[in-house]
Design an enzyme around this catalytic site. Structure first.
Site, PDB file in Angstrom:
ATOM      1  N   HIS A 156      33.944 -49.096 -31.462  1.00 12.46           N
ATOM      2  CA  HIS A 156      33.512 -50.494 -31.446  1.00 12.46           C
ATOM      3  C   HIS A 156      32.415 -50.692 -30.407  1.00 12.46           C
ATOM      4  CE1 HIS A 156      37.704 -50.474 -33.024  1.00 12.46           C
ATOM      5  NE2 HIS A 156      37.120 -51.220 -33.949  1.00 12.46           N
ATOM      6  N   SER A 205      37.215 -53.419 -38.661  1.00 11.82           N
ATOM      7  CA  SER A 205      36.996 -53.996 -37.338  1.00 11.82           C
ATOM      8  C   SER A 205      35.532 -53.947 -36.896  1.00 11.82           C
ATOM      9  CB  SER A 205      37.876 -53.284 -36.299  1.00 11.82           C
ATOM     10  OG  SER A 205      37.695 -51.883 -36.355  1.00 11.82           O
ATOM     11  N   ASP A 248      37.460 -46.236 -26.235  1.00  9.40           N
ATOM     12  CA  ASP A 248      36.944 -46.742 -27.502  1.00  9.40           C
ATOM     13  C   ASP A 248      35.451 -46.466 -27.617  1.00  9.40           C
ATOM     14  OD1 ASP A 248      36.236 -48.099 -29.763  1.00  9.40           O
ATOM     15  OD2 ASP A 248      37.084 -50.027 -29.169  1.00  9.40           O
TER      16      ASP A 248
END
Length: 380
Positions: free
Chosen positions: A355, A127, A352
């Protein structure tokens, strides 16, 4: 008569001064008749020589970001669109990477499209590769916002195309690069460190940009495999850094055997850091990226480099077919403020710190990709 000669002499003096000024102007455009002009930095000065583009610091620049997700990137993934998800601060959008010893050329979308015309680009990885791929698609689209584009997804392959420019930028989700297969009996998932049959799908591209690391650390319910095959032995677990080295070595051998450097450029994204442990930047152990609104100042990350960077450097150094490292680790480590945190896909229930927001840090990764392409084209 004397007055005439005196006037002529004054005129001649002025003419000589103007001639000297013209010569200086033609020479480097820096000084002219007592007025200092700003010397232009061309691309070769920006990225040529022995400059290390990956050593530097972050500076405020009001001309950033390079695009607005609201107006020029309608297809940005929800998990990366921090502004749309309610992030209230904006300084993280206004930071530009400044190398210590040279200037990083500003991304030029039209020039990038010219360089990529007729080419197929493939990102392969987890990702974090998706993060960079999404960033590049936004950067290209914002350069030609009125041009038609297509965005399709089939299985693990996403394709963004600009037909008018004959450019396709694809993303193949593959967390380990090496093979992760399901056994016929029992349905167990096996990570095969010495096998890379899925590499057949990577052939025929003009540019390959690989990434892997984060999934090698997952354990428990987040671990996608049941067994590891290493050196012909079936194991339930092993040292994760050693497994990463073995898997990355298998990938490097695949590149050496299957990629023609004359027709295909190969990049490795480098190790993208996370910010879950504030002790790494001299904060408390419990501190994370949550609530962070400022980058780390200077050019040094207190926590040092993650061990995986050493593995990447050592494996790439042994390759016979060149793979260019986009050494994004340090510049990304300095951006504890750049993650979605509670403004990502999980919202207030998540945090998160792996990311990156878009617009944001991955745009700089692509500016560095662009600078590297400019440098390569100049040398060739």
């Amino acid at each position: 008569m004397g007055k005439v000669l005196h006037g002529f002499g004054l005129f001649a003096c002025i003419a000589v001064l103007l001639a000297l000024c013209l010569l200086l102007l033609l020479h480097d455009g820096q000084y002219c008749c007592g007025r200092v002009q700003k010397k232009q930095v061309n691309e070769s000065q920006s990225v040529g020589g022995s400059c290390n583009l990956f050593e530097g610091s972050w500076v405020y620049d009001d001309t950033y970001p390079l695009y607005d997700t609201f107006s020029s990137c309608p297809f940005v993934e929800k998990e990366f669109d921090c502004r749309k998800n309610g992030r209230p601060d904006s300084k993280y959008l206004k930071l530009r990477w400044k190398p210590d010893t040279c200037a990083l050329p500003r991304f030029n979308g039209m020039d990038m499209l010219r360089r990529l015309k007729g080419k197929k680009i493939l990102f392969v990885g987890d990702s974090l590769s998706l993060n960079q791929w999404q960033s590049l698609t936004c950067m290209l689209h914002s350069a030609v916002p009125k041009t038609n584009y297509t965005l399709t997804r089939k299985g693990d392959l996403s394709t963004f195309s600009l037909p008018e420019f004959e450019v396709s930028v694809m993303m193949s989700r593959n967390a380990f690069l090496v093979d992760l297969v399901k056994t016929r009996t029992g349905g167990s998932m096996v990570l095969k460190l010495d096998s890379i049959e899925n590499g057949n799908a990577w052939k025929g591209y003009d540019m390959l940009i690989f990434n892997t690391w984060h999934w090698w650390l997952h354990k428990g319910s987040k671990q996608p495999w049941d067994y590891i095959v290493s050196g012909g032995k079936i194991l339930q677990d092993m040292d994760r850094l050693a497994a990463f080295r073995e898997g990355l070595t298998t990938w490097s051998k695949w590149v050496d055997s299957n990629v023609d450097a004359k027709t295909t450029k190969v990049f490795f994204q480098g190790i993208s850091p996370s910010h879950y442990n504030g002790k790494e930047w001299n904060n408390t152990d419990s501190a994370t990226c949550s609530g962070q609104t400022q980058p780390i100042s200077g050019s040094t990350y207190p926590g040092g480099s993650p061990p995986a960077t050493t593995v990447v450097n050592q494996v790439l150094a042994k390759m016979s077919s060149p793979a260019t490292l986009l050494d994004i680790t340090l510049l990304s480590q300095l951006r504890k403020d750049g993650h979605p945190s509670v403004y990502g896909f999980g919202g207030k229930t998540g945090n998160d710190c792996s990311h990156w927001c878009l617009s944001g840090v991955p745009d700089t990764w692509n500016e560095l990709l662009y600078a590297t392409l400019v440098t390569t084209d100049q040398r060739s």
